[in-house]
Motif scaffolding. Structure first.
Motif, mmCIF file in Angstrom:
data_model
loop_
_atom_site.group_PDB
_atom_site.id
_atom_site.type_symbol
_atom_site.label_atom_id
_atom_site.label_comp_id
_atom_site.label_asym_id
_atom_site.label_seq_id
_atom_site.Cartn_x
_atom_site.Cartn_y
_atom_site.Cartn_z
ATOM 1 N N THR A 1 1.435 4.852 -4.244
ATOM 2 C CA THR A 1 2.532 6.045 -5.131
ATOM 3 C C THR A 1 3.123 7.120 -3.989
ATOM 4 N N GLU B 1 5.474 10.104 -4.217
ATOM 5 C CA GLU B 1 5.864 11.796 -4.752
ATOM 6 C C GLU B 1 6.683 12.468 -4.071
ATOM 7 N N TRP C 1 -3.054 5.399 -1.958
ATOM 8 C CA TRP C 1 -3.488 4.387 -1.957
ATOM 9 C C TRP C 1 -4.252 4.135 -2.388
ATOM 10 N N ARG D 1 9.317 9.151 -7.655
ATOM 11 C CA ARG D 1 7.958 8.880 -7.307
ATOM 12 C C ARG D 1 8.727 7.060 -7.433
ATOM 13 N N ASP E 1 -6.175 -0.916 -7.031
ATOM 14 C CA ASP E 1 -6.231 -1.266 -8.491
ATOM 15 C C ASP E 1 -7.458 -2.022 -9.487
ATOM 16 N N ARG F 1 6.266 3.535 -6.932
ATOM 17 C CA ARG F 1 5.337 2.610 -6.762
ATOM 18 C C ARG F 1 5.017 1.453 -6.587
ATOM 19 N N CYS F 2 3.963 0.294 -6.533
ATOM 20 C CA CYS F 2 4.059 -0.399 -5.840
ATOM 21 C C CYS F 2 3.037 -0.957 -6.297
ATOM 22 N N THR F 3 3.097 -2.883 -6.385
ATOM 23 C CA THR F 3 1.188 -3.386 -6.810
ATOM 24 C C THR F 3 1.800 -4.626 -5.531
ATOM 25 N N SER G 1 1.707 10.322 0.085
ATOM 26 C CA SER G 1 1.834 9.077 -0.652
ATOM 27 C C SER G 1 0.206 8.781 -0.858
#
Length: 360
Positions: A322, A324, A311, A228, A314, A230-232, A309
């Motif tokens: 994300t 997975e 999107w 897994r 936030d 994730r990014c911002t 993925s």
């Protein structure tokens, strides 16, 4: 220490890029320069005498471009990412997105335990449910029996972990039983170890069920071995030209929504994901067909093929992504063990375990 943020890398000559990579790998204060011979990335780096021991009927080798994904930060660590692929823009696209994600702290990734599944198909059973109960009642003994055999994986802490039974009452050939052996493969991809364990288990399963074990083989739907990430991406990083950050963010989310509901779009969406994944899998000598098969089967696990993925926006309005998917990669055995460039690619990334490679 490595610095993956290399400004102007695209415009350098090949020789300048190689020198820059060596410099990036030697950024620790007082460290001796890294010599290029440690990383055989030049033409003809797979000798034919090695190639002839990798596959059958060898007449030569086939070169593909090897590029470096730059700007990557994974779990707080700068990583130079080797990528082998023939398609333009993939390395550049990945490097650009890594630069955007870098502004938000980079990528946070994790993997589950390296558990693979071996399947034993049991035919010619009179009472499927009774046979299933009998197998489960003797699960502890069966696991102990499989683990009794010595193996390199067992010496590293791997081995049989669980046993499951699935009953298929209807198929084109009638009903049959499937026994799943859950096997910890540590830093290996695991196919050979799992297949060997299934072969060892087969006679015992036949004796317990009164049936005949037909197929006994690894499954490439490695849904017990998940990676897994994730990014911002900060909103201000997304703006370009006449497009505001909000417009770009919402456009990406809308494109994801298309893939989430429509398998025709999802196939292309996931192909784009696999552009990057496969390139690293190939560079490290891992089985990209197995990774592809597992990824697409996982994308259809709900009964409908969808995006791997996600999107969204936030709480601060930034773009959050994300991913997975199953990630059955190894750093020991197979082509990784014998291919000099695969060995160098693993070394270049500084990974010490298969889990770390899976996260990247």
């Amino acid at each position: 220490m490595t610095n993956s943020r290399i400004s102007g890398f695209y415009n350098m000559t090949l020789e300048e890029r190689r020198a820059k990579i060596m410099e990036a790998l030697s950024t620790e204060s007082g460290a001796a320069p890294v010599h290029e011979t440690l990383f055989p990335f030049s033409k003809g780096s797979l000798p034919t005498d090695i190639a002839t021991h990798m596959i059958e009927n060898v007449i030569g080798t086939y070169d593909l471009p090897l590029g470096i994904g730059i700007n990557f930060v994974v779990n707080g660590r700068d990583v130079l990412v080797p990528m082998v692929i023939e398609e333009p823009s993939v390395v550049a696209g990945a490097s650009f997105m890594a630069k955007l994600a870098r502004a938000g702290g980079g990528f946070i990734a994790e993997t589950t335990e390296p558990l693979m599944i071996g399947q034993l198909q049991v035919l010619e059973i009179e009472d499927l449910h009774e046979a299933a109960r009998n197998v489960l009642e003797q699960k502890s003994e069966l696991l102990e029996y499989v683990d009794h055999a010595e193996s390199s994986l067992k010496s590293r802490g791997g081995g049989a972990r669980d046993l499951e039974v699935r009953v298929f009452e209807a198929s084109p050939i009638g009903g049959f039983l499937v026994v799943h052996l859950i096997y910890d493969v540590r830093d290996a991809m695991g196919a050979n170890a799992v297949n060997t364990a299934c072969e060892r288990l087969a006679p015992r399963v036949e004796a317990i069920t009164g049936g005949k074990v037909h197929l006994r083989i690894l499954s490439n739907l490695a849904d017990r071995r998940i990676a897994r990430a994730r990014c911002t991406i900060p909103l201000n990083e997304l703006a370009f030209g006449d497009f505001s950050g909000e417009e770009v963010r919402d456009g990406i989310i809308a494109a994801y929504a298309f893939a989430a509901v429509d398998p025709y779009r999802a196939a292309t969406h996931n192909k784009g994901i696999m552009n990057g994944v496969d390139a690293v899998v190939i560079a490290t000598g891992n089985d990209w067909r197995a990774i592809e098969a597992g990824a697409h089967a996982y994308a259809a696990r709900s009964g409908k093929y969808t995006s791997l993925s996600t999107w969204n926006k936030d709480a601060n309005g930034n773009l959050a992504g994300t991913l997975e998917m199953p990630m059955a990669v190894g750093i020991v055995g197979g082509a990784t063990k014998v291919h000099p460039v695969a060995q160098a690619a693993v070394k270049l990334m500084g990974v010490k375990t298969a889990s770390e490679l899976g996260e990247i």
